[in-house]
Each structure stands twice: as C-alpha cells, then as structure tokens.
Design an enzyme around this catalytic site. Structure first.
Site, PDB file in Angstrom:
ATOM      1  N   GLY A  10       7.442  99.984  26.366  1.00  0.00           N
ATOM      2  CA  GLY A  10       8.499 100.307  27.328  1.00  0.00           C
ATOM      3  C   GLY A  10       9.522  99.183  27.436  1.00  0.00           C
ATOM      4  N   GLN A  11      10.466  99.337  28.348  1.00  0.00           N
ATOM      5  CA  GLN A  11      11.551  98.355  28.494  1.00  0.00           C
ATOM      6  C   GLN A  11      11.027  97.009  29.003  1.00  0.00           C
ATOM      7  OE1 GLN A  11      15.519 100.085  29.761  1.00  0.00           O
ATOM      8  NE2 GLN A  11      14.166 101.224  31.123  1.00  0.00           N
ATOM      9  N   ALA A  60       3.919 102.739  33.437  1.00  0.00           N
ATOM     10  CA  ALA A  60       3.913 103.653  34.584  1.00  0.00           C
ATOM     11  C   ALA A  60       4.417 105.006  34.117  1.00  0.00           C
ATOM     12  CB  ALA A  60       4.818 103.125  35.695  1.00  0.00           C
ATOM     13  N   TYR A  61       4.170 106.006  34.936  1.00  0.00           N
ATOM     14  CA  TYR A  61       4.832 107.300  34.753  1.00  0.00           C
ATOM     15  C   TYR A  61       6.217 107.127  35.377  1.00  0.00           C
ATOM     16  CZ  TYR A  61       5.736 112.323  35.055  1.00  0.00           C
ATOM     17  OH  TYR A  61       6.285 113.575  34.918  1.00  0.00           O
ATOM     18  N   THR A 101       9.199  99.735  43.105  1.00  0.00           N
ATOM     19  CA  THR A 101      10.546 100.300  43.023  1.00  0.00           C
ATOM     20  C   THR A 101      11.248 100.382  44.379  1.00  0.00           C
ATOM     21  OG1 THR A 101      11.667 102.423  42.603  1.00  0.00           O
ATOM     22  CG2 THR A 101       9.357 102.553  43.088  1.00  0.00           C
ATOM     23  N   ASP A 102      12.568 100.422  44.331  1.00  0.00           N
ATOM     24  CA  ASP A 102      13.384 100.676  45.531  1.00  0.00           C
ATOM     25  C   ASP A 102      13.070 102.061  46.113  1.00  0.00           C
ATOM     26  OD1 ASP A 102      14.551 101.430  42.962  1.00  0.00           O
ATOM     27  OD2 ASP A 102      16.215 102.272  44.097  1.00  0.00           O
ATOM     28  N   TYR A 125       7.511 110.507  42.623  1.00  0.00           N
ATOM     29  CA  TYR A 125       7.397 109.228  41.904  1.00  0.00           C
ATOM     30  C   TYR A 125       7.351 108.067  42.908  1.00  0.00           C
ATOM     31  CZ  TYR A 125       9.182 105.105  39.435  1.00  0.00           C
ATOM     32  OH  TYR A 125       9.365 103.830  38.951  1.00  0.00           O
TER      33      TYR A 125
HETATM   34  N1  LIG Z   1      13.156 102.459  34.803  1.00  0.00           N
HETATM   35  C1  LIG Z   1      13.608 102.209  36.032  1.00  0.00           C
HETATM   36  O1  LIG Z   1      14.807 102.403  36.347  1.00  0.00           O
HETATM   37  C2  LIG Z   1      12.675 101.630  37.083  1.00  0.00           C
HETATM   38  C3  LIG Z   1      13.161 101.415  38.389  1.00  0.00           C
HETATM   39  C4  LIG Z   1      12.299 100.835  39.332  1.00  0.00           C
HETATM   40  C5  LIG Z   1      11.003 100.487  38.979  1.00  0.00           C
HETATM   41  N2  LIG Z   1      10.553 100.730  37.710  1.00  0.00           N
HETATM   42  C6  LIG Z   1       9.182 100.349  37.377  1.00  0.00           C
HETATM   43  O2  LIG Z   1       9.271  99.305  36.413  1.00  0.00           O
HETATM   44  C7  LIG Z   1       8.158  99.356  35.522  1.00  0.00           C
HETATM   45  C8  LIG Z   1       8.665  99.295  34.085  1.00  0.00           C
HETATM   46  O3  LIG Z   1       9.546 100.377  33.866  1.00  0.00           O
HETATM   47  P1  LIG Z   1      10.203 100.636  32.434  1.00  0.00           P
HETATM   48  O4  LIG Z   1      11.576 101.174  32.683  1.00  0.00           O
HETATM   49  O5  LIG Z   1       9.995  99.448  31.558  1.00  0.00           O
HETATM   50  O6  LIG Z   1       9.279 101.840  31.932  1.00  0.00           O
HETATM   51  P2  LIG Z   1       9.418 102.663  30.561  1.00  0.00           P
HETATM   52  O7  LIG Z   1      10.409 102.037  29.664  1.00  0.00           O
HETATM   53  O8  LIG Z   1       9.559 104.102  30.957  1.00  0.00           O
HETATM   54  O9  LIG Z   1       7.985 102.441  29.916  1.00  0.00           O
HETATM   55  C9  LIG Z   1       6.841 103.016  30.465  1.00  0.00           C
HETATM   56  C10 LIG Z   1       5.655 102.485  29.713  1.00  0.00           C
HETATM   57  O10 LIG Z   1       4.472 103.081  30.289  1.00  0.00           O
HETATM   58  C11 LIG Z   1       3.693 103.584  29.219  1.00  0.00           C
HETATM   59  N3  LIG Z   1       2.888 104.735  29.633  1.00  0.00           N
HETATM   60  C12 LIG Z   1       3.309 105.822  30.307  1.00  0.00           C
HETATM   61  N4  LIG Z   1       2.276 106.694  30.439  1.00  0.00           N
HETATM   62  C13 LIG Z   1       1.197 106.115  29.849  1.00  0.00           C
HETATM   63  C14 LIG Z   1      -0.146 106.503  29.667  1.00  0.00           C
HETATM   64  N5  LIG Z   1      -0.616 107.690  30.119  1.00  0.00           N
HETATM   65  N6  LIG Z   1      -0.991 105.657  29.031  1.00  0.00           N
HETATM   66  C15 LIG Z   1      -0.550 104.460  28.547  1.00  0.00           C
HETATM   67  N7  LIG Z   1       0.729 104.035  28.685  1.00  0.00           N
HETATM   68  C16 LIG Z   1       1.594 104.862  29.337  1.00  0.00           C
HETATM   69  C17 LIG Z   1       4.700 104.024  28.173  1.00  0.00           C
HETATM   70  O11 LIG Z   1       4.048 104.195  26.938  1.00  0.00           O
HETATM   71  P3  LIG Z   1       4.609 105.274  25.854  1.00  0.00           P
HETATM   72  O12 LIG Z   1       5.752 104.560  25.182  1.00  0.00           O
HETATM   73  O13 LIG Z   1       3.442 105.500  24.963  1.00  0.00           O
HETATM   74  O14 LIG Z   1       5.034 106.484  26.616  1.00  0.00           O
HETATM   75  C18 LIG Z   1       5.666 102.842  28.219  1.00  0.00           C
HETATM   76  O15 LIG Z   1       5.174 101.761  27.482  1.00  0.00           O
HETATM   77  C19 LIG Z   1       7.372 100.608  35.913  1.00  0.00           C
HETATM   78  O16 LIG Z   1       6.333 100.227  36.774  1.00  0.00           O
HETATM   79  C20 LIG Z   1       8.364 101.436  36.702  1.00  0.00           C
HETATM   80  O17 LIG Z   1       7.720 102.274  37.647  1.00  0.00           O
HETATM   81  C21 LIG Z   1      11.367 101.264  36.760  1.00  0.00           C
END
Ligand SMILES: NC(=O)c1ccc[n+]([C@@H]2O[C@H](COP(=O)([O-])OP(=O)(O)OC[C@H]3O[C@@H](n4cnc5c(N)ncnc54)[C@H](OP(=O)(O)O)[C@@H]3O)[C@@H](O)[C@H]2O)c1
Length: 289
Positions: A10-11, A60-61, A101-102, A125
């Site tokens: 992920g990111q 995360a999902y 998250t916010d 979520y």
């Molecule tokens: N994105 C946003 O704008 C945002 C905002 C606020 C907070 N956050 C939080 O920040 C954190 C990082 O977010 P991000 O944007 O980096 O997330 P992301 O790019 O969507 O990546 C999610 C990661 O979780 C993995 N994952 C999801 N379901 C899984 C499962 N069942 N088993 C194993 N791995 C699984 C994915 O693996 P796959 O590649 O295999 O799917 C991926 O590596 C998270 O906790 C998110 O809730 C994100």
C-alpha cells in the site's frame, strides 16, 4: 530493534519500509500472501513467529464507499484483525503503531479537532477505524494511535493520481469545495512514524502535512504543479452524493505532537510539489499542456 510493517503493497506501508531501510533498522514488510487480515489466527501466528519489537500496522480495508456494502469484510480487517494484532503485541511485549483517520470525528464546525474531542464517525469505515482505536487503547500500554487524512504516496492510488488521469480527458472539472482538511504525504509521515516507534512517547497523535484546503483547492494546485491546464469549479458535497457520507471538517490539531517534541510535517503545497517530482521521475505524469 526489529519491526513488522503491514501493508507493504500500500501507500504508507511502502514508504515506512523505505524509511526503515534508510535508518538501517531491521524490518519485514508483510503483504497479503504472508497473512490475510481476514484470518486472525494467521495474523497472530505470523507475529509470534517473527517476534518483532514493534508492529507498524499500515494495512487496512480502505475502500470507504464499498465499506457501506461490505460491512462484515471491513470490520473483519479493521476491527477483528486489529484485536488479534493488539493481543499478540501485548503477549510478546511489542509496541504497536496503529494508523487511524479524521473519519472518527463528526466533521461539523470549523475548529481543529483535539485528540480527545467527541467521536462520531459518519460511515462504516470510520466506525471500524474508531473501534480499532478503542481496542488498541484497551489492550495495550505501548501504543501510538496516529490519525491521518487525505493520504497520497508513490505506491498506490489516491486523489492526485485520479486528478492526473482525469486531466487526460477533461479540460474542466467540478470538485467539492466544502470539505476542508489536510493532505498527508506518506514520504513525510513515514519518518515521523519511525521516530515514534524508536521512542517511548506513547499516545494519540494527529499527523498530516501542515495547512488546510478544500478538495477543489487541492485539485487546482495539483494541475498547477503538474503544468496542466484544467479549470476547476467548486461545488457543494450535496451536489455530489457518495455512498459513504464524508465529514465537512477534517481539521486536526497537532498539539500532541508539540507536547511530545515531535516536528510537524512540511506544508502540503511543498509536499505536493515533491510528490509531482516523484511521479515525474517514474514517468507517471501526463504530458504538460
Ligand atoms: N488513504 C487515505 O486517504 C487514508 C486516510 C486516513 C487514514 N488512512 C489509513 O492509513 C493507513 C494506510 O492507508 P493507505 O492509503 O496506505 O492504504 P492502501 O494504499 O489502500 O493500502 C492498504 C494495504 O492494506 C492491505 N490489505 C487490505 N486488505 C488486506 C487483507 N485482507 N489482508 C492483508 N492485507 C490487506 C493492502 O494489500 P493489497 O495490496 O494486497 O490489497 C494494502 O497493502 C490505513 O490504516 C488507512 O485506514 C488512509
């Protein structure tokens, strides 16, 4: 020190691993084939076998709209797996960095949310991430809960990439201008998370890039930074209904960072410019118009 990072694909997980590399800290960046977060036993077993000193849980999902229709799956990943991770960290004495998250806040008013302000998630979520926070707080003493928002990084999909893709087919875009928040560049956040995990300054933190904007203002700056001529017109969220409701106010106070002596992240304009360079370097930027 040995660290387990979840969500390497992920990111945020990707950039946290890059930062651990830079700091020459031993780590393992886990992906889905190491363990699926829907299988709590597999998650615990992996952690027990690896025996980390800390877990930085970035996986995360994250499909906010889809979560409204996949409540069970979202909660399995964002609540049940977090319980398994927290319980296992507790049993082996490992620290846990939990990313939140916010969206745990109701998003009303125009004030900056303090860490202990009332929570009222507006969507499935957000509720799942808040429930994850509560599990971490209840089960552990050595934890960092870090709330972030509007995330962008090189390894994954995000709003900036969507805007750049849309620029290939649109000269005019209408974007919501009444949701106010702060973007978070994972390359800026990762060093802070690594500094936290190397410390014992446990607690709850808000960590985004500095400054606030609306999505429309963010979009305008994306096109400007990338040298693309796309006209952005603002519209209220009410004119663009989404499956999951989103908060209008995502401003979050950084007082807890100050208290602990952690530096704020750079301003989001600066982060955006560096991200555009990063995209350019990997050939992921559309041609200038
Ligand atoms: N994105 C946003 O704008 C945002 C905002 C606020 C907070 N956050 C939080 O920040 C954190 C990082 O977010 P991000 O944007 O980096 O997330 P992301 O790019 O969507 O990546 C999610 C990661 O979780 C993995 N994952 C999801 N379901 C899984 C499962 N069942 N088993 C194993 N791995 C699984 C994915 O693996 P796959 O590649 O295999 O799917 C991926 O590596 C998270 O906790 C998110 O809730 C994100």
């Amino acid at each position: 020190m040995k660290i387990l990072v979840t969500g390497y694909s992920g990111q945020l997980g990707f950039d946290v691993c890059r930062e651990l590399d830079r700091r020459k800290i031993s780590y393992y960046g886990a992906v889905r084939r190491d363990f699926d977060l829907t299988d709590a036993d597999a998650v615990s077993q992996f952690i027990i076998n690896y025996k980390p000193d800390a877990v930085i849980h970035c996986a995360a999902y994250t499909a906010v709209d889809k979560a409204e229709d996949e409540v069970g799956l979202c909660r399995k990943i964002n609540v049940d797996a977090v319980r398994a991770i927290a319980m296992t960290c507790c049993s082996i004495g490992a620290k846990l960095v939990y990313i939140s998250t916010d969206y745990v806040f109701p998003g009303d008013g125009e004030e900056f949310y303090e860490i202990n302000d009332a929570k009222k998630p507006l969507n499935v979520y957000g509720q799942s991430k808040l429930d994850g926070e509560r599990i971490v707080e209840t089960l552990l003493e050595k934890y960092f809960i870090v709330r972030i928002s509007w995330v962008f990084g090189i390894n994954g999909h995000n709003f900036i990439r969507s805007m750049l893709n849309l620029s290939k087919t649109h000269n005019n875009l209408t974007i919501v201008d009444d949701q106010i928040g702060s973007p978070t560049y994972t390359a800026d956040l990762a060093p802070l998370l690594c500094s936290m995990v190397q410390s014992d300054k446990y607690g709850i933190y808000h960590a985004t890039n500095e400054g606030i904007c609306s999505w429309a203002e963010f979009a305008e700056n994306i096109f400007m930074s990338a040298g693309l001529k796309v006209r952005v017109t603002g519209q209220p969220s009410s004119a663009y209904p989404t499956r999951a409701k989103r908060p209008l106010n995502s401003r979050m106070s950084k007082k807890s960072l100050d208290k602990a002596g952690f530096k704020h992240l750079p301003d989001w304009h600066d982060a955006l410019r560096r991200y555009i360079y990063e995209l350019q370097a990997v050939g992921a930027l559309p041609e200038k118009q």
